[in-house]
Scaffold this active site. Sequence first.
Site, PDB file in Angstrom:
ATOM      1  N   CYS A 228      14.451  81.893  80.599  1.00 43.06           N
ATOM      2  CA  CYS A 228      14.849  82.937  81.546  1.00 43.06           C
ATOM      3  C   CYS A 228      16.195  82.614  82.200  1.00 43.06           C
ATOM      4  O   CYS A 228      16.247  82.037  83.287  1.00 43.06           O
ATOM      5  CB  CYS A 228      13.785  83.178  82.613  1.00 43.06           C
TER       6      CYS A 228
ATOM      7  N   CYS B 231      15.365  90.752  81.235  1.00 41.75           N
ATOM      8  CA  CYS B 231      15.431  89.871  82.394  1.00 41.75           C
ATOM      9  C   CYS B 231      15.333  90.717  83.665  1.00 41.75           C
ATOM     10  O   CYS B 231      16.279  91.435  83.991  1.00 41.75           O
ATOM     11  CB  CYS B 231      16.752  89.098  82.352  1.00 41.75           C
TER      12      CYS B 231
END
Lengths: 397, 185
Positions: free
Chosen positions: A164, A341
């Site tokens: 991430c 994201c």
Amino acid sequence: MRTHYRVVIVGAGTGGISVAARLLREKHHLADEVLLIDPETKHYYQPLWTLVGAGAAKKEESERDMATLIPKGAKWLQDKVVSFDPEANQVETAVNGTIYYDYLVVASGIEIDWGRIKGLEAALGTKQVCSNYSYQHVDYTWDTLRGFEGGTALFTHPASPVKCGGAPQKIMYMAEDYFVKTGVRDNSKIVFGSANPAIFDVAKYRTALEKVLERKRIDTHFRVNLIEIKADDKVAVFEQLDSGETFEMRYDMIHVTPPMQAPTFIRESKLADAGGWVDVDMYTLQHKQYKNVFGLGDCTNLPTSKTGAAIRKQAPVVAKNVGDLMYGQVPVASYDGYSSCPIVTGYNKLILAEFDYEKVPQESMPFNQAKERHSMYILKKDFLPVMYWNGMLKGTM
Amino acid sequence: MERTPTKEQTLESVLTRPDVEQALVSLVERLPEIEKSLRRLEDAVDFGMATMNDQQVRQKVDTLLDSSNLQVETLEAAVKLAEKLPMLLQVTNQLEQVLAFAQDVYADEQTRELIGQRVDEYVAPVKGKADATRTMLTEIRARAERDDRNITLFSLVRWLKEPSVQHGLKYMQATVEVLSEQTKK
């Protein structure tokens, strides 16, 4: 003990469990023929840790017992893979010896290398050195934010692939929002030290985030890499990546995103490329050399952002292609590099970035997702965990 | 048509390729099995043809069709339905997944607990405000019912000094002024 399975999956994280669940939903005859190998007894929904570090969620909500998540029909071997022998279709485990397979799926995730930053391991969780990348220490991030009384708040992004890629900046935006609420923002400076050349890879979201940085008055230093923490003196040492020069920066709190790498047993195996990642075809996710081996998730060399959302799109491709190969068909299911994201920009705002290999936005919603929205924050905080536990890990989403 | 030398050479080169040669050998080795399979297929076709030529069988099939509700429309519908099967399969799969997700959520105690907590988080502030408003209204009604005094001019003058009344009156005054200016224009 049984030593041969039709499908062996290394890693019972997001990728491993998703593929196992999908295979078993599609091919009922594979019941008891799918083996997941993973040494961990707990499974974590790590995207929640940004909110935990900002005091907006409880970390216990991100943890479940591994045993409760193993799909019906799959077996779980609680052991650690130490090596691969793809020519002989076998993996070597630490305790249970050799396991043979017809088809292998590698989904063992990414390894955090805390030791690569001098002084980090010893200081983590003390002296205002915090990181959301550890279940053990994520609470300390919240303690640090609450105890911050002004000065320099430093946030870093390392010179390595990370899981991430948006997380290093998410906690920074949350912290800024919190400092405004507690009244310490005016006597504090917020600094982002990142090894990347810009705040985000995808132009559309980069433009939006640059406005967020400007509005929040955040100082950015790009192409710099944290190499040392002198916790007693509250000093961070950075390396300038283009010139190789080093410089020091004083801080009053620091949130570190640690460097990451492929797990050692993959790096040292025949499955790895030169960078140590599982070497797979970027579309079919089939290993480039060993055709009965597939890979997905953070441990692979796929040129896209390493996120759970990416795995959500990779898992069906791997399951379909393994199934097709099993019946003598050419694996043609294809992954387009989709990744997502959800960039939290405050306690109730979020930019939902979605894009593919070409860094072209692939938005799911019928509105502009580069805009900060409360609805998307609710989606991340309240809906995505349910979709994860009850949809993705069950092979339906 | 005569084969060109190039084609002949190509065929020859193909036949001498090890993989083709191996495949041919394998094919020849399997010829007895293939021959048996063909014979079984031939038997099945013969049986089918003999059955259809049997007058009694044909009569039975005709009777069956006459006594059923099958019509040309039925067959047309069946064909159309068959055409839609890929799309129907897709929809069914999606529905199946949604149903499986819903069942899993329902059966998962931890998720149910999580949803409950989240609902409480969102409902609590609204509920708090509603409770406060209800308490205030109850108090107002109770006081109004208890109060047996006559409202006098002095009472009205006292009200005028109240900050909330002043605030409201200022808004009214400003509104009148603005409207008046607009009308003059």
